[in-house]
Design an enzyme around this catalytic site. Structure first.
Site: not given
Lengths: 362, 362
Positions: B183, B264, B240, B247, B141, B119, B244, B225, B251, B235
Site C-alpha cells: 500500500e 491483503h 476516491r 484492489h 471505511k 446506531r 482502489n 490518503k 480482492h 466514494e
C-alpha cells in the site's frame, strides 16, 4: 388527492407522499435505476408484491425480490446475514435501490441492509402497516435486535423516498391496526394537544378506517415526526428523544415478555401509560393527561396493564436501553397534554412502586 | 517529534497523530469518557493491550476489552455478532468510545461495530500494522466480509482520532510488514511520482525499519490518503476510486485463494502489477512504470505472480466486486508514474490474456 410532507434534512432532504391508491401508480413517484430489490415479508408479499413489481417495470431494468418471515423475529442478525448474502447473489451494487415494502420489521431490516450493503445504497420506504406509516418509515432509524436488547444494532440511514398508501390499511388485521394507533396517540400527547383532542373526538372514525380521515391523520403524524427529525437527525441535540415517549418502558416489556408476545405498539401503549402515571406520581404532570391518555388508549382497544409481576426483570431490561447515557437512565415524561420533557429516572424504588399499579401481583 | 496530519472533512474533521513511542503517552492525545472498550486481536493484545489500558486509566472511568482471533477470518458476520453481544453485555452506550487497537482486520471489524452499535458510537483508531497505519485506519471505511465477497457489508464511519506509533512496527513479523509496503508503494504509483522514486532509492532503509524514516514514510502516506478522502469522503465523485488501484484484482485473488492464504497487501501487490501490465497491454501506459513497479515490489519482497491458473475463477470474483457499477466492471489503471485513471474494463478475453503472464499454466 395527495399530501406531500417535506423532510428538510440538511444533507439529503426527501419527501413523504401520502395518497390513497398510490400503490398502483408507483411508477410516476419513484426514480429509475438499473436494479431494484424489493424486500418484503411473506404476508405483505401475498397482498402487494406482484402489484408493486408490475407497476415498477418501467423504472427498473431488473426487479428482484427478497421475502422474509413475518414478525419481529426477522429483525435478527441471522436474517440480516441472509439478506446480505441474497443481495450479493443478486449482484446488487451501489447503483441499485432497495425498496422496503412492509411494516416496521421489514422497514428496519431492509433499511439496515441498505445502510450496510456495499457501505450503503439507496433506500425507498413503502410502509404498509399503520405503525410504519406514521413512525418507523420516517426519520432514518434502521436496525435489528440483539437477543438482549431491541434495535441495539443499526444506523441512521435516510430513505430517498417514502410513499404511503393509506388504502392498504384495509387489509391490515385488527390487532396490527390497533397497535399502530399507539404511536398516533403518542404524537398528540408529546407535541400536539389539538391533535390529541381531535383523536379523542374521532374514535369511531378511527375504528372505521375511513380513508379520507386516515390520510389526514397519517399526514399529521408524518408532519410532526418530520419536524422533530429535521431538528435532530441523529439524536444528538436531545430533541428527538421526545419520540421515545413510552419506549424505554415499552422496549423493556417487549424484551421481558419476548419479542412477538406483545406487538411493538401494544408495548408502547403500556409504556406510555407507565410514563404518564410516573409523571403524576412524582408531581411533574400538571393536568389530567394521565386519565385522558388511559381513556383514549382503551377506547382505541390498546392495553394499559400487564398480566403478571415481572417488575424486576423490566427494570433490568430498562437499564440496557440505548437511552441509558453514561450509565444514567433517562425517561421522557409528560408535563401536560402536548408537552414532554426528558428527565433522569427517579430511584428504582420509585419506579418499582409506580409500576405496581400495572401488574397483577396475585 | 510528532507529525499531525489533518483530515479536513466537512462534517467531522479529525487529526492523525504520528509519533514514535506515543503508545506509552496516549493519555494526553485522547479524550475522556465514561467507558472505553478496547477491541484487539489475541496477538496484538499480548504485546500492547495491558500498556494501552494502563495508559488510559486517567481518561476513562471504566476500560473494558474485547479480543478476537488473529486473521482475516475475524472479519465475519459471526464475529461481528459476537462483538455486538459483548458490547451489549458490557453496557456500552452512546457515551462510550470504541478503541480499535490492531491491524486492518481489527480496525475494520471494530469500526463496523462502532458504526452500528446503538446506531453509531465514537471510534478511535490505534493501528499497529503498517497496512493499517498507512491505509485502513484512515478514511472511514469499515466493514466485514461475506463468504462471496470481501468488505461487502460495512459503512463509512470516520474515527474521531487516529494515533500512530511507528515504533510498534518493530514487533510486527516480517511477512506482515512487507505486506503493508504494497500500500505504501501504491501511493507513489497512483499520485506521487517523487515519493515513488524516493521509495526506489531507499529500499535498504525501508527493510531496516529505521524509526525516523518510517515516521516520514507513514506521514506521507497518510497525507496522500487524507487528501483523497477529503475530496471524496463517500466514494461518490470518483476521486476516491484511485485508492482502489490493484484492489479489484487483489480482492479477487483473496476471494479465490481463500482469505488468509494471501495477506491483503500480498494480493494487492499482484493486483497492482496486473493493473500495470494490463495498462501497458492496452496502450494506456505511457512510461516504464510497469517495469519500475515490478522491480520495486520485488525489491520489497512482495509477490507479483500467482502459483497456478485460476483465471476464470478470478474473473468471476472480479464481477462481484463493489466497483462493478450498474453491471459494468471498472478498473484503476496507470497512465504514467504518479497518475492513474478509472476506466471501464476491457473485454474478458483481454483480461484473461493479460493475466496469463501471471499464472503458472503447467
Amino acid at each position: 388527492m395527495h399530501t406531500l410532507v417535506p423532510v428538510d434534512l440538511q444533507t439529503e432532504p426527501y419527501t413523504i407522499r401520502i395518497e390513497a391508491g398510490v400503490l398502483s401508480e408507483l411508477s410516476r413517484c419513484l426514480p429509475s435505476a438499473a436494479q431494484a430489490v424489493v424486500i418484503s415479508d411473506t404476508q405483505v408479499a401475498d397482498h402487494y408484491l406482484a402489484l408493486v413489481c408490475e407497476c415498477l417495470q418501467e423504472n427498473f431494468e431488473r426487479i428482484d425480490t427478497i421475502t422474509v418471515p413475518v414478525g419481529e423475529s426477522s429483525k435478527s442478525v441471522e436474517q440480516a446475514e441472509s439478506v446480505w448474502n441474497q443481495l450479493a447473489e443478486l449482484g446488487t451494487d451501489r447503483a441499485s435501490v432497495i425498496i422496503a415494502l412492509g411494516g416496521g420489521v421489514v422497514g428496519d431490516l431492509a433499511g439496515f441492509a441498505a445502510a450496510t450493503f456495499a457501505r450503503g445504497i439507496q433506500l425507498i420506504q413503502i410502509p404498509t402497516s399503520l405503525l410504519a406509516q406514521v413512525d418507523s418509515s420516517v426519520g432514518g432509524k434502521v436496525g435489528i435486535n440483539l437477543p438482549s436488547a431491541k434495535n441495539m444494532v443499526g444506523a441512521f440511514w435516510q430513505p430517498s423516498h417514502v410513499v404511503i398508501d393509506p388504502s392498504v390499511l384495509n387489509t391490515l388485521d385488527e390487532r396490527n391496526y390497533v397497535a399502530g394507533l399507539a404511536e398516533v396517540a403518542k404524537y398528540g400527547v408529546i407535541m400536539d394537544a389539538a391533535f390529541l383532542e381531535m383523536l379523542e373526538n374521532r374514535v369511531a372514525r378511527i375504528h372505521s378506517r375511513d380513508p379520507e380521515f386516515l390520510s389526514e391523520m397519517i399526514a399529521r403524524c408524518c408532519q410532526l415526526k418530520a419536524q422533530v427529525v429535521v431538528e435532530d437527525e441523529r439524536e444528538t441535540t436531545g430533541r428527538r428523544a421526545i419520540l421515545n415517549y413510552g419506549h424505554t418502558f415499552g422496549h423493556a416489556i417487549e424484551a421481558v415478555y419476548g419479542y412477538g408476545e406483545y406487538l411493538h405498539g401494544e408495548a408502547i401503549s403500556i409504556g406510555m401509560q407507565m410514563a404518564a402515571e410516573l409523571s403524576a406520581e412524582i408531581g411533574m404532570l400538571k393536568d389530567d393527561l394521565s386519565l385522558r391518555q388511559s381513556q383514549l388508549l382503551q377506547d382505541l382497544h390498546l392495553p394499559v396493564r400487564l398480566p403478571d409481576d415481572r417488575r424486576l426483570e423490566l427494570l433490568e431490561a430498562m437499564k440496557k436501553d440505548k437511552k441509558v447515557n453514561a450509565g444514567q437512565l433517562r425517561l421522557i415524561l409528560p408535563e401536560q397534554a402536548g408537552f414532554v420533557k426528558q428527565v433522569i429516572a427517579p430511584s428504582e424504588q420509585t419506579l418499582l412502586s409506580c409500576m405496581e399499579a400495572f401488574v397483577n401481583t396475585d
